[in-house]
Motif scaffolding. Structure first.
Motif, PDB file in Angstrom:
ATOM      1  N   ILE A  59       0.807  -1.129  -0.054  1.00 52.45           N
ATOM      2  CA  ILE A  59       0.044   0.111   0.026  1.00 52.45           C
ATOM      3  C   ILE A  59       0.957   1.221  -0.038  1.00 52.45           C
ATOM      4  O   ILE A  59       1.745   1.433   0.840  1.00 52.45           O
ATOM      5  CB  ILE A  59      -0.913   0.034   1.042  1.00 52.45           C
ATOM      6  CG1 ILE A  59      -1.851  -1.200   1.172  1.00 52.45           C
ATOM      7  CG2 ILE A  59      -1.771   1.268   1.123  1.00 52.45           C
ATOM      8  CD1 ILE A  59      -2.601  -1.263   2.381  1.00 52.45           C
ATOM      9  N   LEU A  60       0.515   2.342  -0.837  1.00 50.56           N
ATOM     10  CA  LEU A  60       1.532   3.373  -1.018  1.00 50.56           C
ATOM     11  C   LEU A  60       0.478   4.500  -0.675  1.00 50.56           C
ATOM     12  O   LEU A  60      -0.825   4.705  -1.055  1.00 50.56           O
ATOM     13  CB  LEU A  60       1.732   3.618  -2.443  1.00 50.56           C
ATOM     14  CG  LEU A  60       2.861   2.536  -3.010  1.00 50.56           C
ATOM     15  CD1 LEU A  60       3.342   2.679  -4.383  1.00 50.56           C
ATOM     16  CD2 LEU A  60       4.372   2.645  -2.117  1.00 50.56           C
ATOM     17  N   ASP A  61       0.989   5.620   0.019  1.00 50.06           N
ATOM     18  CA  ASP A  61       0.291   6.784   0.136  1.00 50.06           C
ATOM     19  C   ASP A  61       1.193   7.878  -0.396  1.00 50.06           C
ATOM     20  O   ASP A  61       2.428   7.787  -0.871  1.00 50.06           O
ATOM     21  CB  ASP A  61      -0.163   7.198   1.651  1.00 50.06           C
ATOM     22  CG  ASP A  61       1.114   7.715   2.300  1.00 50.06           C
ATOM     23  OD1 ASP A  61       1.825   8.603   1.880  1.00 50.06           O
ATOM     24  OD2 ASP A  61       0.906   7.487   3.597  1.00 50.06           O
ATOM     25  N   THR A  62       0.612   9.039  -1.050  1.00 54.28           N
ATOM     26  CA  THR A  62       1.456   9.985  -1.683  1.00 54.28           C
ATOM     27  C   THR A  62       2.372  11.131  -0.903  1.00 54.28           C
ATOM     28  O   THR A  62       2.751  11.963  -1.460  1.00 54.28           O
ATOM     29  CB  THR A  62       0.762  10.677  -2.683  1.00 54.28           C
ATOM     30  OG1 THR A  62      -0.477  11.230  -1.926  1.00 54.28           O
ATOM     31  CG2 THR A  62       0.246   9.761  -3.606  1.00 54.28           C
ATOM     32  N   ASN A  63       2.481  10.750   0.520  1.00 58.93           N
ATOM     33  CA  ASN A  63       3.427  11.307   1.087  1.00 58.93           C
ATOM     34  C   ASN A  63       4.897  11.248   0.749  1.00 58.93           C
ATOM     35  O   ASN A  63       5.779  11.654   0.943  1.00 58.93           O
ATOM     36  CB  ASN A  63       3.228  11.045   2.873  1.00 58.93           C
ATOM     37  CG  ASN A  63       2.005  11.988   3.220  1.00 58.93           C
ATOM     38  OD1 ASN A  63       1.718  13.059   3.120  1.00 58.93           O
ATOM     39  ND2 ASN A  63       1.406  10.836   3.969  1.00 58.93           N
ATOM     40  N   VAL A  64       4.964   9.914   0.082  1.00 59.35           N
ATOM     41  CA  VAL A  64       6.321   9.663  -0.272  1.00 59.35           C
ATOM     42  C   VAL A  64       6.579  10.417  -1.521  1.00 59.35           C
ATOM     43  O   VAL A  64       5.959  10.839  -2.473  1.00 59.35           O
ATOM     44  CB  VAL A  64       6.109   8.129  -0.940  1.00 59.35           C
ATOM     45  CG1 VAL A  64       7.552   7.432  -1.343  1.00 59.35           C
ATOM     46  CG2 VAL A  64       5.691   7.119   0.281  1.00 59.35           C
ATOM     47  N   PRO A  65       7.881  10.651  -1.628  1.00 57.60           N
ATOM     48  CA  PRO A  65       8.183  11.577  -2.841  1.00 57.60           C
ATOM     49  C   PRO A  65       7.853  10.806  -4.077  1.00 57.60           C
ATOM     50  O   PRO A  65       8.009   9.699  -4.376  1.00 57.60           O
ATOM     51  CB  PRO A  65      10.005  11.585  -2.584  1.00 57.60           C
ATOM     52  CG  PRO A  65       9.972  11.270  -1.011  1.00 57.60           C
ATOM     53  CD  PRO A  65       9.054  10.349  -0.757  1.00 57.60           C
ATOM     54  N   ALA A  66       7.706  11.730  -5.239  1.00 60.58           N
ATOM     55  CA  ALA A  66       7.492  11.229  -6.434  1.00 60.58           C
ATOM     56  C   ALA A  66       8.406  10.050  -7.119  1.00 60.58           C
ATOM     57  O   ALA A  66       8.152   9.330  -7.830  1.00 60.58           O
ATOM     58  CB  ALA A  66       7.219  12.433  -7.416  1.00 60.58           C
ATOM     59  N   ASP A  67       9.569  10.620  -7.041  1.00 67.35           N
ATOM     60  CA  ASP A  67      10.754   9.723  -7.584  1.00 67.35           C
ATOM     61  C   ASP A  67      10.712   8.331  -7.163  1.00 67.35           C
ATOM     62  O   ASP A  67      10.975   7.259  -7.732  1.00 67.35           O
ATOM     63  CB  ASP A  67      12.001  10.486  -7.654  1.00 67.35           C
ATOM     64  CG  ASP A  67      12.629  10.433  -6.400  1.00 67.35           C
ATOM     65  OD1 ASP A  67      11.659  10.738  -5.404  1.00 67.35           O
ATOM     66  OD2 ASP A  67      13.777  10.682  -6.182  1.00 67.35           O
ATOM     67  N   VAL A  68      10.400   8.292  -5.678  1.00 67.16           N
ATOM     68  CA  VAL A  68      10.464   7.023  -4.953  1.00 67.16           C
ATOM     69  C   VAL A  68       9.044   6.235  -5.250  1.00 67.16           C
ATOM     70  O   VAL A  68       9.217   4.922  -5.878  1.00 67.16           O
ATOM     71  CB  VAL A  68      10.285   7.137  -3.445  1.00 67.16           C
ATOM     72  CG1 VAL A  68      10.024   5.787  -2.842  1.00 67.16           C
ATOM     73  CG2 VAL A  68      11.766   7.698  -3.062  1.00 67.16           C
ATOM     74  N   LEU A  69       8.058   6.837  -5.500  1.00 64.89           N
ATOM     75  CA  LEU A  69       6.852   6.426  -6.190  1.00 64.89           C
ATOM     76  C   LEU A  69       7.061   5.698  -7.325  1.00 64.89           C
ATOM     77  O   LEU A  69       6.734   4.513  -7.627  1.00 64.89           O
ATOM     78  CB  LEU A  69       5.609   7.163  -6.115  1.00 64.89           C
ATOM     79  CG  LEU A  69       5.108   7.794  -5.000  1.00 64.89           C
ATOM     80  CD1 LEU A  69       4.122   8.830  -5.031  1.00 64.89           C
ATOM     81  CD2 LEU A  69       4.332   6.346  -4.064  1.00 64.89           C
ATOM     82  N   GLU A  70       7.606   6.500  -8.301  1.00 65.69           N
ATOM     83  CA  GLU A  70       7.945   6.033  -9.753  1.00 65.69           C
ATOM     84  C   GLU A  70       8.704   4.844  -9.649  1.00 65.69           C
ATOM     85  O   GLU A  70       8.646   3.935 -10.393  1.00 65.69           O
ATOM     86  CB  GLU A  70       8.462   6.938 -10.508  1.00 65.69           C
ATOM     87  CG  GLU A  70       8.879   6.475 -11.933  1.00 65.69           C
ATOM     88  CD  GLU A  70       9.176   7.956 -12.815  1.00 65.69           C
ATOM     89  OE1 GLU A  70       9.192   7.644 -14.226  1.00 65.69           O
ATOM     90  OE2 GLU A  70       9.491   8.782 -12.273  1.00 65.69           O
ATOM     91  N   TYR A  71       9.983   4.785  -8.700  1.00 66.25           N
ATOM     92  CA  TYR A  71      10.922   3.775  -8.931  1.00 66.25           C
ATOM     93  C   TYR A  71      10.445   2.621  -8.305  1.00 66.25           C
ATOM     94  O   TYR A  71      10.234   1.326  -8.940  1.00 66.25           O
ATOM     95  CB  TYR A  71      12.080   3.949  -7.710  1.00 66.25           C
ATOM     96  CG  TYR A  71      12.901   2.903  -7.807  1.00 66.25           C
ATOM     97  CD1 TYR A  71      13.885   2.384  -8.508  1.00 66.25           C
ATOM     98  CD2 TYR A  71      12.818   2.301  -6.504  1.00 66.25           C
ATOM     99  CE1 TYR A  71      14.658   1.457  -8.268  1.00 66.25           C
ATOM    100  CE2 TYR A  71      13.622   1.043  -6.295  1.00 66.25           C
ATOM    101  CZ  TYR A  71      14.432   0.773  -7.038  1.00 66.25           C
ATOM    102  OH  TYR A  71      15.251  -0.526  -6.763  1.00 66.25           O
ATOM    103  N   VAL A  72       9.362   2.522  -7.365  1.00 59.61           N
ATOM    104  CA  VAL A  72       8.826   1.301  -6.579  1.00 59.61           C
ATOM    105  C   VAL A  72       7.662   0.792  -7.879  1.00 59.61           C
ATOM    106  O   VAL A  72       7.582  -0.591  -7.846  1.00 59.61           O
ATOM    107  CB  VAL A  72       7.993   1.663  -5.451  1.00 59.61           C
ATOM    108  CG1 VAL A  72       7.131   0.628  -4.847  1.00 59.61           C
ATOM    109  CG2 VAL A  72       9.033   2.054  -4.252  1.00 59.61           C
TER     110      VAL A  72
END
Length: 364
Positions: free
Chosen positions: A192-205
């Motif tokens: 489960i992801l929430d968007t408090n995570v940085p954009a580049d980390v979201l894209e990498y994951v």
């Protein structure tokens, strides 16, 4: 798994606190050899994080925010631009952390990857997680940093009137840091992801772990824009009406618009869409059908944790092979439990209470 790795696992199950030197002595090998085997077992997912936490069952990985919530509520009608007589309380929060705690209370083994400071708030977050069995061993603890804070003002109906968040600490969650958590993410039953995570980390994951099912909580309209171009990589998304408009490009005024927005998501590859509508319930859609599930009529004590409880129940439904519509009803029951308590997370949340509440409300 090699024979030597199996021997090490057997010893760890007997004594999880055993040192590498003791393992080496027991197996008549060098400590450096033990270290290599331990690393390999972590990569294969048999050991989760630090301290030889062993993989015993399917687990959920949550990557997202952990913070302190400061919540104010008026005792009468909220008057803007004025000092309102009311009540203020401090509790633990963060979308990712809240979802993870709800999951742990539902009996689901959960690993939370987040960022906290080494201040009193950060230590409190880690200690409370330890007490309920939530695994935060893979969370980044930053020395000399202040943990994130979420300040929320409720109106007289206990709904959020406005909020301010101070969450710059999440910029410290880098791609290199997440790379070191590969074994936790790729061995999870879902993430489960929430968007408090940085954009580049979201894209990498989302680009790297293609075999892991991902669920999304967009958090807010502003932060949801981070995943606008990545939305098709999610198995399940749970936006509210405004977030769904931003992510789909469809203005939503009625159920027909809700379906058009959901169709945009399905065309991009999303399997399950749950558009939360507050007091109007939730619109649930799959490529095979849709349903508008009305919210049960329950007294609202605190509305801030309902969405997080809903998402946790969706994950539980997925793990139990429930279809999207069954999961949505389970989520509605979880939201009802959350709404009934003054804390963001109802301490009575459990799998038994959840299914009993679903039956009580006629949701299953």
């Amino acid at each position: 798994m090699t024979n030597r790795e199996q021997e090490i696992l057997t010893l760890l199950k007997t004594n999880p606190m055993i040192s590498q030197n003791a393992l080496a002595d027991a197996l008549h090998i060098t400590r450096s050899s033990v270290a290599v085997h331990i690393t390999n077992l972590m990569k294969k997912g048999y050991i989760l994080g630090k301290g030889y936490i062993l993989k015993s069952e399917r687990y959920v990985c949550v990557i997202g925010g952990s913070n302190v919530d400061i919540q104010g509520s008026p005792r009468d009608t909220l008057i803007p631009r004025d000092s309102n007589i009311g009540d203020v309380k401090i509790s633990l929060g963060g979308v990712g952390r809240n979802i993870a705690e709800n999951l742990q209370r539902l009996g689901v083994e959960t690993s939370l990857i987040s960022v906290v400071g080494d201040d009193a708030y950060g230590q409190k977050i880690l200690e409370e997680s330890r007490l309920i069995g939530l695994n935060m061993m893979d969370t980044l603890v930053l020395h000399g940093a202040m943990s994130s804070v979420y300040l929320c003002i409720l109106d007289d109906r206990k709904d959020m009137a406005l909020a301010v968040s101070s969450m710059d600490i999440y910029d410290s969650m880098t791609v290199n840091f997440i790379k070191s958590k590969r074994h936790v993410i790729e061995n999870a039953a879902l993430c489960i992801l929430d968007t408090n995570v940085p954009a580049d980390v979201l894209e990498y994951v989302l680009s790297t772990f293609r075999s892991t099912p991902f669920f999304l909580d967009p958090v807010s309209t502003g932060k949801s824009k981070k995943v606008a171009d990545l939305i098709g990589r999610f198995h399940t998304i749970k936006p509210n009406r405004l977030e769904a408009e931003i992510l789909s490009g469809v203005a939503i005024q009625n159920d027909g618009d809700l379906q058009r927005a959901a169709d945009v998501f399905h065309e991009k590859g999303v399997a399950q869409v749950f558009i939360s509508l507050g007091r109007d319930g939730v619109f649930c859609s799959t490529p095979d059908g849709h349903e508008h599930i009305k919210a049960p009529d329950v007294a609202i004590v605190n509305a801030t944790g309902a969405g997080d409880a809903f998402m946790a129940a969706l994950a539980l439904g997925y793990l139990r092979d429930m279809d999207a519509f069954q999961s949505a009803r389970l989520g509605s029951a979880a939201a009802a439990i959350a709404l009934a308590h003054e804390n963001t997370i109802n301490p009575t949340m459990s799998a038994d209470n959840l299914f009993n509440k679903a039956k009580e409300l006629g949701l299953c």
